[in-house]
Structure formats: C-alpha cells, structure tokens
Design an enzyme around this catalytic site. Structure first.
Site, PDB file in Angstrom:
ATOM      1  CB  CYS A 148      27.781 -73.474  55.076  1.00 57.15           C
ATOM      2  SG  CYS A 148      27.774 -73.005  53.340  1.00 57.15           S
ATOM      3  NE  ARG A 168      19.941 -69.309  52.559  1.00 60.20           N
ATOM      4  CZ  ARG A 168      21.249 -69.153  52.691  1.00 60.20           C
ATOM      5  NH1 ARG A 168      22.063 -69.977  52.057  1.00 60.20           N
ATOM      6  NH2 ARG A 168      21.736 -68.189  53.438  1.00 60.20           N
TER       7      ARG A 168
END
Length: 498
Positions: free
Chosen positions: A318, A417
């Site tokens: 991430c 998302r």
C-alpha cells in the site's frame, strides 16, 4: 485550525513484549487460540468463532478458493475478493462450500450420453476426480452411476465415447437413504471398503456424496472452521456500490460472513450499506472498515458492524500514505480502537471484535497485534507467498518468488474500493511486485502458529483473552531494535557435526 493528535504514530517494530511468569500448566500444547469473529453479547459465545486468529486479505492476489479452503481447514477464514463479477464471486464461494461437507453436494456431474472428453474438462475445472452420472446432468438428478478418474484414461480411451460406457451403474453401487447420519455413512465407508457413498432421496435422486477422504481430512485438520452442516466456512468482501445486488447472491450461495472493504471505512456510505444489510439479511454477519481511531470504530459499531477492521496505509503493498498523507502507525491504531471497543462493550453489553489489517511484517508482529487488543489479524503479503494464492510462481537468480499486487494498483484497477471519483482509477494507491515464495500454506501457517503459542507461553497466557489482559509491552529505542538482531557473520554452509 487543524486538530493535532499529540500521541506519536507508532508501528509494531517499536514494541517488545516483556515475559510474564509461566505457570506449569501453560505450555504450547495447552494454548487455546479460539477467538470470536463477530459481535456477541458479553458472556455469550460468538455465533462464529475462529479456531486460529488468522484471516486472509480481500485481494485478488491472495484470497482464492484454494487458499480459502486451506485456511479454513487450519482454523482461519478467507474473505474472497469482490473485484470481480457477482457470478464469479458466487462461484468461488460455492467452490469452498462444496469442498468438504461430510455430506457433499456434487459439483462434478454429467449425463450418461455426455462424452468422456466433456467429463475430462469438467474434472479439470472442478479439480475433483469423482463424477455423478445423473439423468439430467445436475447435482440432484436421478442417479444412474458414478465415474472416477480410475475408470478411464484420457490417452487410452476414446474421448468421444459416452460416459455410460465407463461408469459404475447404480445397480452395482452401494448407496444410502435420506435419513442416513454422517456417523452411519462413515461407518459404511470403512466397513464396506468404499471410497464414496451416494445418499439418495426416496425417488432415487442424488442428494449428497460422502467421501472416505473427508474422514481422513477431519483427523488431519482437527481445527477446521465449519458451519452447522460441517461445510467449511468462507467470507466475502463487498463494496458500497453494488451491495444490493451482490449480497443476495452471496447469501444464496451460502457465504458465512461479509466484510465491507474500503481503504477508508469512516463514511456515511459504509453506514448506509451496513444498515441495509442488517435490515434485509440480519442473520448474516457483516464487518466494516478500515479505521484507525476509536471515534471511527464507534461510528461503525453503532451502524451495525459485526466486526471492524483496523489499519490505513500500513500494508506492504500500500502507498496510500505516500499518495494522500492519510493513515496511522498500526500499533497506535490498534491500541486506540481496542480501547474504544472495550468502552463500547461496557456501555452496551455487546462485544464487537476488531481485526488488525496491515503492518504485520514479521511473525512476532501477530503476537503484538493480539496483545494490543486485536481479536484476529488479516494479512495479504503473508498469504500471497503460498502455493494456494493467485500470483504466478516465478524463478529468479535468488530463488522463486510469487506475484503480489495491491488492490490500489493499476493491475487490480479496483476503483470502487478507493473512491477517487469517476469510473476509474485516477492515481495508484498500491504497487505491483513480488514476494518470496514460501511453499504450502499448511506448513507455513503451522510455523507461525507455533511461534505465536510459544510467545504466549513466555507471557504466561494460555488463551487470547488472558494474553490481552496480562501482556506487558515496552517501547523500543533504535539501539535496542538493532540489538534484537543477530550480530555475527553467518555460515554459508551447515556446520559438520561429528
């Protein structure tokens, strides 16, 4: 002006556990890792409990049906990703639910006049070597026979030949009636030396198959997480866009738990989705997240979340913090949310479990997350390394690696998302890369569980609630962090022992 949170944002690397007194009755063999998955009244058991505090991330690169099966057999749970069509996600759920049930609904079915070539294709797709031959080719049609991979060979027999020429007909097949119990079926399997027993209704229609291999698996995997029908449990991720179409299909497929999946769960969109799911499907647990503080936890808990995921920007794949400057050190986030969880319990009499998602680089980080209050952990990189994950296994000069990509990467293109506006990704919040290959999940997870249990023993804890209530943590300076690692020249070859 902006509010400044005085506390430093801390990671798991900044903490160590202090040993507590270890009782004589506290050993790895007596450690119990059972933990609640979903909300429950204090003093009552959770309707779904994990036998081991591990869940796999809601990611294309991680949670395949194969990995979900392996993890459930080892006491954990997978959440199958939603960055796919509803039909494909439903098929993935069905693959897990049908894998092992004691009483198995057959998913490999043909008609008697279907070709052996078609049967080979079906077996390859399902991964199963036993097919039911029914009059209409369905799992509940009138049973005419069984055919297995031992009844023919693709290179020896004409694949244009009909299945009926190689099957064992129903007249020669032992079978049982609809009132047969699983215990009775297993007894017949062993007493009659059978590999498979068909269970039929009063009209001769196939209901279930019972396999001897399932009995062996039950002994090999004593901590399996199963539902009341002894089927493996599996979860599924959902989003805040198409949940009104996706959730009914997943419930129909038999999903055990849902989880709203977002990089930022502190939103009215998630509260609205939680309210809708709890209104229309109150029997299905649904989690929320992700959050990094107590205020956000309380928001989702009051909206109906049955568990809450903790962590923003801490995953190895991430780059949300780099791109948007949003997130919090995972240790600080878990400690803050755990305190809010306990306050919510005292105020309402309901316990809402929390999941630590992200920031778990080393096995001992799992122990730290649990000690800080997490009820279970969710991991992506960890599970992406195993055979059962989706990424391709590739050779390199230094050994094998597995592909691993984030849901915020261009490869995943999971714009739903990340909510960047529009109908596509504007910028990436994840990367596409590789992780060291780690072999089979069963072996790898067993090693991690062994480390967790011995850590708990050193802390004098035999259960996770005891671990949470008695663990002692200390902050780590840079010098003491360096002291934690080996500081000698390591051998390139094993020592010779005479």
């Amino acid at each position: 002006m902006a509010q400044i949170i005085a506390e430093v944002s801390r990671t798991f690397n900044e903490f160590l556990l202090l040993p507590n007194r270890t009782r004589t009755d506290c050993s790895p063999a007596t450690v119990e890792l059972r933990t609640p998955l979903v909300r429950h009244i204090v003093g009552e058991p959770s309707t779904i409990e994990l036998h081991s505090p591990f869940t796999s991330a809601i990611m294309q690169a991680v949670s395949t049906p194969e990995l979900a099966i392996a993890l459930a057999r080892n006491g954990g749970l997978s959440f199958l990703h939603h960055n796919q069509s509803i039909q494909d996600q439903v098929a993935a759920v069905c693959q897990v639910k049908n894998f092992k049930a004691g009483f198995v609904t057959s998913d490999t079915n043909v008609r008697p006049d279907d070709s052996l070539g078609l049967l080979v294709d079906i077996m390859r797709r399902t991964g199963h070597s036993t097919a039911a031959v029914t009059h209409d080719g369905t799992a509940t049609g009138r049973l005419l026979g069984l055919v297995t991979s031992r009844d023919f060979h693709p290179q020896r027999h004409d694949l244009a030949e009909p299945v009926s020429g190689r099957m064992t007909a129903i007249a020669d097949l032992p079978h049982a009636g609809p009132d047969t119990t699983l215990s009775e079926a297993n007894t017949r399997l062993w007493d009659e030396r059978l590999d498979c027993l068909s269970v039929l209704d009063g009209e001769g229609n196939l209901q279930y198959l019972v396999f001897r291999s399932d009995y062996t698996d039950n002994k090999r995997f004593p901590n399996q997480v199963v539902d009341t029908a002894k089927r493996l449990r599996v979860g599924a991720g959902i989003n805040t866009h198409d949940y009104q179409e996706r959730v009914p299909a997943l419930v129909e497929a038999g999903v055990d738990a849902l989880c709203l999946d977002s990089s930022d769960g502190y939103s009215d969109w998630q509260a609205q989705a939680l309210t809708w799911v709890k209104k229309h499907y109150p029997e299905i647990p649904v989690g929320g997240g992700n959050v990094v503080d107590g205020e956000a936890f309380t928001f989702l808990a009051e909206a109906g979340a049955d568990f809450v995921k903790v962590g923003v920007g801490g995953g190895s794949i991430c780059i949300t913090r780099d791109q948007k400057g949003i997130g919090r050190g995972q240790a600080s986030a878990v400690l803050d949310v755990a305190a809010a969880r306990d306050a919510f319990r005292e105020r309402t009499g309901e316990y809402v479990p929390i999941c630590s998602d992200g920031g778990l680089v080393h096995d001992y980080h799992v122990a730290l997350a649990l000690a800080m209050g997490a009820d279970f952990v969710m991991m992506g990189r960890y599970f992406a390394r195993f055979d059962q994950a989706a990424g391709a296994k590739l050779p390199t000069r230094d050994g094998f690696v597995k592909e691993y990509w984030g849901e915020g990467s261009n490869r995943a293109r999971n714009w739903q998302r990340y909510g960047q506006g529009g109908q596509g990704m504007v910028f990436e919040e994840g990367v596409d890369g590789y992780v060291p290959y780690a072999g089979d999940l069963n072996e790898g997870l067993a090693l991690t569980v062994a480390k967790l249990k011995t850590t708990m023993v050193s802390c004098g804890s035999a259960t996770l609630p005891e671990f949470q209530s008695t663990a002692r943590l200390t902050l780590v300076s840079d010098q003491s962090f360096q002291e934690s690692h080996a500081n000698v020249t390591l051998r390139d070859t094993p020592a010779t022992v005479s």
